[in-house]
Structures are given as C-alpha cells and as structure tokens.
Design a protein around this motif. Sequence first.
Motif, PDB file in Angstrom:
ATOM      1  N   ARG A  76       0.824  -1.215   0.000  1.00 27.22           N
ATOM      2  CA  ARG A  76       0.000   0.000   0.000  1.00 27.22           C
ATOM      3  C   ARG A  76       0.857   1.263   0.000  1.00 27.22           C
ATOM      4  NH1 ARG A  76      -5.207  -0.523   4.066  1.00 27.22           N
ATOM      5  NH2 ARG A  76      -5.870  -2.641   3.516  1.00 27.22           N
ATOM      6  N   THR A 109      -5.827  -3.223  -1.170  1.00 27.27           N
ATOM      7  CA  THR A 109      -5.807  -1.930  -0.509  1.00 27.27           C
ATOM      8  C   THR A 109      -7.189  -1.609   0.048  1.00 27.27           C
ATOM      9  OG1 THR A 109      -5.089   0.380  -0.775  1.00 27.27           O
ATOM     10  CG2 THR A 109      -6.345  -0.596  -2.597  1.00 27.27           C
ATOM     11  N   SER A 110      -7.307  -0.446   0.638  1.00 24.58           N
ATOM     12  CA  SER A 110      -8.550  -0.068   1.301  1.00 24.58           C
ATOM     13  C   SER A 110      -9.386   0.841   0.416  1.00 24.58           C
ATOM     14  CB  SER A 110      -8.248   0.645   2.619  1.00 24.58           C
ATOM     15  OG  SER A 110      -7.609   1.884   2.372  1.00 24.58           O
ATOM     16  N   ARG A 112     -10.724   3.425   1.630  1.00 26.91           N
ATOM     17  CA  ARG A 112     -10.312   4.766   2.065  1.00 26.91           C
ATOM     18  C   ARG A 112      -9.112   5.276   1.278  1.00 26.91           C
ATOM     19  NH1 ARG A 112      -6.482   6.277   5.602  1.00 26.91           N
ATOM     20  NH2 ARG A 112      -6.206   4.107   6.252  1.00 26.91           N
ATOM     21  N   SER A 113      -8.138   4.406   0.978  1.00 29.71           N
ATOM     22  CA  SER A 113      -6.940   4.867   0.276  1.00 29.71           C
ATOM     23  C   SER A 113      -7.251   5.266  -1.159  1.00 29.71           C
ATOM     24  CB  SER A 113      -5.869   3.782   0.289  1.00 29.71           C
ATOM     25  OG  SER A 113      -6.234   2.687  -0.531  1.00 29.71           O
ATOM     26  N   GLY A 152     -12.654  -2.804   9.206  1.00 31.70           N
ATOM     27  CA  GLY A 152     -11.712  -1.974   9.949  1.00 31.70           C
ATOM     28  C   GLY A 152     -10.917  -2.686  11.017  1.00 31.70           C
ATOM     29  N   GLN A 155      -6.531  -3.673  10.636  1.00 26.85           N
ATOM     30  CA  GLN A 155      -5.799  -2.765   9.755  1.00 26.85           C
ATOM     31  C   GLN A 155      -6.170  -1.300   9.936  1.00 26.85           C
ATOM     32  OE1 GLN A 155      -6.928  -4.492   5.983  1.00 26.85           O
ATOM     33  NE2 GLN A 155      -5.173  -5.875   5.975  1.00 26.85           N
ATOM     34  N   ASN A 158     -10.569   1.141   7.111  1.00 28.96           N
ATOM     35  CA  ASN A 158     -10.477   0.857   5.683  1.00 28.96           C
ATOM     36  C   ASN A 158     -11.618   1.459   4.882  1.00 28.96           C
ATOM     37  OD1 ASN A 158      -8.047  -0.592   5.518  1.00 28.96           O
ATOM     38  ND2 ASN A 158      -9.031  -2.473   6.207  1.00 28.96           N
TER      39      ASN A 158
END
Length: 472
Positions: A76, A109-110, A112-113, A152, A155, A158
């Motif tokens: 990430r 990946t998330s 959110r990212s 969530g 990690q 997310n």
Amino acid sequence: MKKIIFGHTGKAALLAFLCLHSLSCSKKVEEDFSETFSKGPKKMAVIANNLLVKPVYNSTAVLRNPLNGWVMYGKRDATDTYWDSQFFVPELGTNVKAIDYASACYIRTSWRSLNPSPGVYAWRDLNSQIGKLINGVKTKGLPIALRIVVDGRDQGENTPAFVFTAGAQYWLSNPAVPSQKTPFPQDPVFRQYYTTFIEELAKDFNDPVRTSFIDAYGLGKWGEAHNTVYAAPGVLTAAQTETVKEEVLDWIMALYNRTFTKVPLVINYHRLIGHPTSWGAANPNSDRLLVKAINQGYSLRHDAFGMTDYYQSWEKNFAATWKHKRPIIMEGGWIVSGTHRYWIDSSGQYREGHPEDVRKGEFDRSAEAAVNMMDFRVGETTSWFQTSFPLVKRFNAEGGYRLYPDEVSLPNAMANGATATLSHRWRNMGWGYCPNNIPQWNYKYKVAFAILDTAGVVKNFLLMKMVTLPSG
C-alpha cells in the motif's frame, strides 16, 4: 479439418497463433469438437500434398497470458519504483526482478486509500502515493489486480470516514480504537457510497488490457470473505444471519457484474463464506452460495494454500469439483518472513528456519488444485527466489495453462483461387485451465491462420472460434 479458399498465389507462410502472448490456450474451429484433452490428442487425418509440421514445445518461456502465471504483490505504501525490486537467486548467482516472472500485479488496498473523500479518486491523481503505485504497474506493461477491503479490524479504518459521517452503521470491535470501524454491508448509506465508488472504479479498470482480475467481494476480515460483520455480536439469530449474508452476497455480485463486464471476477471459496466466523466446520449453505456465484460468472480464489488447518478437506474437495471448470487463483497462508510460527502446521512438514518447506507445501497444494496463478506476496517473494527458485521455474513450466499446436498439417504452396485444407491439433502441457468460456471473455480468444507474402505482410487470414477443454 478446415477448408479455405485463398485469393493469393505463391509459396505460403501459413502461421497459426492465438490472440494471446506466445502459443497457448485451446481450440475450436468452425464446427464443434467432441474430443477432449483428457482423452488424449486425436490422431489427425493424412491430407494429400500437405506438410505435417510438429512445432517444438518451449517448456521454459514465461507466458504472460491472462489469468495465468505468477502474481507480484504491491505494498500500500510503495511507490512506482517498487515494481523494479530485485531478489538474489543463488542458483543464478545474480539478482532478478520479480516482475520479469509475473503476469499481473496485485494490490490489496482499502476503500479509504482509493476514495479518501467524496468525489476524490486517488488512482486518478498521479501525484498521490496510490496513484503512483498503480501507474507504475501500467508503465511496466502488466495488468493490475485489485482487492478493496472495507473491514476496519486489525488494519484500521479501511472505509472512508465520510461514509460514517453520512450515517452508515458500523460495529466497533475495540471501543478504545475508534478507527477500527467495520461497516454493516446491508446498511443503505454504506451501499449508496460503495456503489458510487465501484462505478467510478469500473470506469477506469473495466478494461482487460489494464486489469487482470477483480476480487469482487472484499467483505470480511482482510477482505477474505469470512468473519463478515452484519451486526454486533448476539443481535442476529442464526436464521437471520443466513438470510442477511445471502442477500448481501446477491447485492454485491449484482453490483460487480453490472460494472465489471469485461474483467474476470473472483471470490474466495471459503467453507464459511460470508459467515460471521472464520473457524469451524463448513456452513451448510457455503457450497450453495459459492455455486450461485460461479453460476453468475465468478472464478475462484483462496488465501490459505499450504496452511493445513485452514485450507482443509472442504476447500480441497471444492477445488477438485471445479477443477478445469473455473480457474483457481492461489495465495499462500503462512507468512515465513517473521510473523507466523509456520513450523507448528499440523502437517508436520515445515521445519523452523526452513521457509522452503512452506513454499513446497504451497506448490504441492497448488498442483493438486490445478491453479492458474501463484503469488509473489510482499515479504514472501524473497524466499521464493532465495530458497525455492526451482519451484518458481517448475510453475513456469508446469503450472497454469500451456497449450500449443503439437501438429499442424498445411499446404506447402497454393494457387490463386484454389481450395486448401488444413488441420491443427493442440495440447495443454500445464495443469491449469484456459478459461475462455467465462462470461467476461465469452470465447474472445481465437486461433488465427494467416497467409504472409514474401515481405511478411498479411494477405489473408481466418479467425477460428475456440472452446476451452480440460487439460491432459
């Protein structure tokens, strides 16, 4: 056999190839064939005045074909230069790039990212970290694969904060860590924002050139389709849990099938698919739910190959049932780079300090399941090259699908307007499956025969339909 009429005179350079990289995949000409690879290659009829060509099989070339080969994982927080990472191979006495052995690059990946605020999609910003990482894959000429995680736990957050601010309901596993919010996937606010996000993602990644596959579920712990949260513990009855998990599965499958029409979709074949737990006996509905996903076009994946107590007989049997019917993608379970005590595996085959034992266990389970793709995970890739490079080469030679025309009967010369007859026979030298029949591809890969003039210019060609057949 196939008869064709050519409109050009002269000595023919007649080539058979697939619309893939190198010679691979399976066969179908205009009419249907009843023989299968599992019965052995059919003896071709002798055609008068034709040449019988037996191409030499290349067992070592890295075939970067769709849904086939090694998958290199990205971090990430990595930048685009990550894809040039090198690893020392003792057998070669030099460093190599993992990407030179890979057919696709995977980013887990998330949400959110990728979507930190409403209307902001970080992969489109080449100055963002995730934008640089994804664009780095593109510049290397390899397709990307994605898993989007929303849970969530472990990690951190997310799912984007704006989703919760808008009113999406969630469970907080540890009240002392407010960033560990896990949204309820049946919540209408969650679905509204998640739908918008997936629709935007598909605008850029519903492209088979750019995208290898999409993990089209992504719920549960680590997005692995188990330990999925629908309510706080004890709120739902067993019957209510079964109802909501199927409704959620139906909803998310419909979303991905609507938006990703050209890219393979995969789902983890877990014995507790979509269930609020991770361990225990198989849920009675797991097989039915997974078959529903397969019937809606999903392919298969599992994230615990080589982890004996996790990848159990249920998973092995399910993979065996769908072997050579749907492609299977593997991911290893044990982390040998310092996180897991892999030597406690109940198989008794893994020695402490010997990561090569784990790699061998993953390879053996992959061969058993006839997987199409294996993993170069972050942190695990070093051991593949430093301690298990012979297995890397073996998978290149034996794994996935490696199909080629072992015999081609073709005319040596053709007169203008004459009718010529040709015949071709293909064999799969790999253990895997060329999934030309998945709905996202719909038999788009075809054999092509072309006539070239002395300058190498195509003067005539014929595309032939193909059917995917079992390996053998």
